[in-house]
Design an enzyme around this catalytic site. Structure first.
Site, short mmCIF file in Angstrom:
data_model
loop_
_atom_site.label_atom_id
_atom_site.label_comp_id
_atom_site.label_asym_id
_atom_site.label_seq_id
_atom_site.Cartn_x
_atom_site.Cartn_y
_atom_site.Cartn_z
N GLY A 145 8.45 -3.96 3.65
CA GLY A 145 8.87 -3.39 4.93
C GLY A 145 10.18 -3.93 5.45
O GLY A 145 10.96 -3.18 6.08
N GLY A 168 6.06 0.02 1.00
CA GLY A 168 6.68 -1.02 0.20
C GLY A 168 7.09 -2.21 1.05
O GLY A 168 6.52 -2.44 2.13
N ASP A 174 8.33 -1.75 8.43
CA ASP A 174 9.08 -0.51 8.59
C ASP A 174 8.26 0.65 9.12
O ASP A 174 8.79 1.57 9.75
CB ASP A 174 9.66 -0.10 7.22
CG ASP A 174 8.56 0.10 6.18
OD1 ASP A 174 7.62 -0.72 6.13
OD2 ASP A 174 8.64 1.07 5.40
N THR A 201 -0.55 1.27 1.92
CA THR A 201 -0.17 2.00 3.13
C THR A 201 -0.37 3.49 2.88
O THR A 201 -0.26 3.94 1.74
CB THR A 201 1.32 1.69 3.42
OG1 THR A 201 1.42 0.33 3.79
CG2 THR A 201 1.90 2.59 4.49
N ARG A 223 4.26 -9.94 13.19
CA ARG A 223 5.20 -9.33 12.24
C ARG A 223 5.03 -7.79 12.24
O ARG A 223 3.92 -7.28 12.16
CB ARG A 223 4.97 -9.89 10.84
CG ARG A 223 5.89 -9.30 9.77
CD ARG A 223 5.25 -8.11 9.08
NE ARG A 223 6.10 -7.58 8.00
CZ ARG A 223 5.86 -6.46 7.36
NH1 ARG A 223 4.82 -5.74 7.66
NH2 ARG A 223 6.66 -6.04 6.40
N VAL A 224 6.13 -7.09 12.31
CA VAL A 224 6.11 -5.63 12.24
C VAL A 224 7.05 -5.19 11.13
O VAL A 224 8.19 -5.67 11.05
CB VAL A 224 6.53 -5.00 13.58
CG1 VAL A 224 6.62 -3.49 13.47
CG2 VAL A 224 5.55 -5.38 14.69
N1 ASP Z 1 5.65 -1.10 4.37
C1 ASP Z 1 4.49 -1.78 4.88
C2 ASP Z 1 4.93 -2.93 5.75
O1 ASP Z 1 5.89 -3.59 5.39
C3 ASP Z 1 3.59 -2.31 3.84
C4 ASP Z 1 3.29 -1.38 2.68
O2 ASP Z 1 3.77 -0.25 2.66
O3 ASP Z 1 2.55 -1.77 1.79
O4 ASP Z 1 4.29 -3.22 6.73
#
Ligand code: ASP
Length: 230
Positions: A157, A155, A135, A104, A132-133
Site C-alpha cells: 500500500g 498490494g 492505499d 484485499t 497505519r493506513v
Molecule cells: N493494499 C493493501 C494495504 O496496503 C493491502 C493489500 O492489498 O494486500 O493496506
C-alpha cells in the site's frame, strides 16, 4: 461494485470484512473506499473498528456527501449514526494458522448507461501498526473512477499510494491492457512495491495486471458466464 465487495467481505478467506488481517495489537482496523466515476463522488473509511461491511459504511460516507474519508472512532460514530451495527470482533477475526492473510478485495464496473465505478476493501497489511493506513481508502491511490475508467488496486500500500497508482491507471492514455501492465510496472520499478490492479474503461475494455504471484479475479459481461483467472 458495492454488492460484489460486500460478498467478498463476508468470505473469511479474504483480507476484508470477516477474516481481515489484524494489527500488531490484535485489533481489526478496516479500510474501504467506493468511487462513482459519473459524479466524481467518493466515500471512504480508514482504520474503522469492526463493522461487518466496511464498504457499506464507505458508501454511506459517499451518500452523506460532506466528506471523502472518515477514520477511526469518528468513522465508527458515523457508522453508528447511519444505522450500522458494530460487529463482534471475535466473529470477524479468523484464525490463520498458515500465516496466510488472504487478499484485499475490489471491484470495478461499467454499467449499461456508461457509468463507471470502483470499490476496494481491506484489513491492510497483516501485523500493521495501529493507525497505519494504506492505499485502499485513498482516492487515486488504491481506488479511482472517472468518466473514462475505473481501477481498484491491491498490494504494497505504501508504494501504490506514493505512485497514485489508481489515478495513474485511469488517467493514462492507451488501451487498458497496456495501461494496466504499465501501471503495475511503474509501482514496482519506481516505487518498489508489488501487487496488482483491475481496470475497466468506458468502452468495456477490461484488464488485470499483477507483479505479485497471483491475483484471483473474475469478470462478467451482461448475462455471459463468469470468467475467472489467477
Ligand atoms: N493494499 C493493501 C494495504 O496496503 C493491502 C493489500 O492489498 O494486500 O493496506
Amino acid at each position: 461494485v458495492v454488492a460484489a465487495v460486500r460478498v467478498l467481505e463476508d468470505d473469511p478467506s479474504t483480507n476484508a470484512g470477516t477474516g481481515a488481517a489484524t494489527t500488531s495489537a490484535g485489533t481489526l482496523e478496516l479500510d474501504a473506499c467506493v468511487m462513482d466515476g459519473a459524479s466524481g463522488g467518493s466515500g471512504a473509511v480508514a482504520a474503522l473498528p469492526p463493522f461487518r461491511h466496511p464498504i457499506d459504511v464507505a458508501r454511506a460516507v459517499l451518500r452523506d456527501g460532506r466528506y471523502h474519508l472518515l477514520c477511526g472512532e469518528g468513522a465508527a460514530r458515523f457508522a453508528d449514526a447511519a444505522g450500522f451495527a458494530p460487529a463482534d470482533p471475535s466473529e470477524m477475526a479468523v484464525a490463520r494458522d498458515r500465516g496466510d492473510a488472504g487478499d484485499t478485495v475490489g471491484a470495478v464496473a461499467l454499467d449499461r448507461d456508461g457509468g463507471l465505478a470502483a470499490a476496494t476493501s481491506t484489513g491492510g497489511l497483516p501485523g500493521k501498526l495501529p493507525g497505519r493506513v494504506g492505499d485502499t481508502p485513498i482516492v487515486g491511490a488504491g481506488t479511482h473512477a472517472t468518466t473514462r475508467a475505473a481501477c481498484s488496486c491491491t498490494g504494497d500500500g505504501e508504494a501504490f499510494a506514493r505512485a497514485c497508482a489508481a489515478f495513474w491507471a485511469t488517467e493514462h492514455p492507451g488501451g487498458v491492457a497496456e495501461v494496466a501492465e504499465a501501471a503495475v510496472a511503474r509501482v514496482r520499478d519506481d516505487f518498489g512495491g508489488l501487487g496488482g490492479l483491475i481496470l475497466v474503461d468506458h468502452e468495456g475494455g477490461f484488464a488485470v495486471a499483477r507483479s505479485s504471484a497471483h491475483l484471483p479475479h473474475g469478470s462478467v459481461v451482461g448475462d455471459d458466464p463468469v470468467r475467472v483467472g489467477t
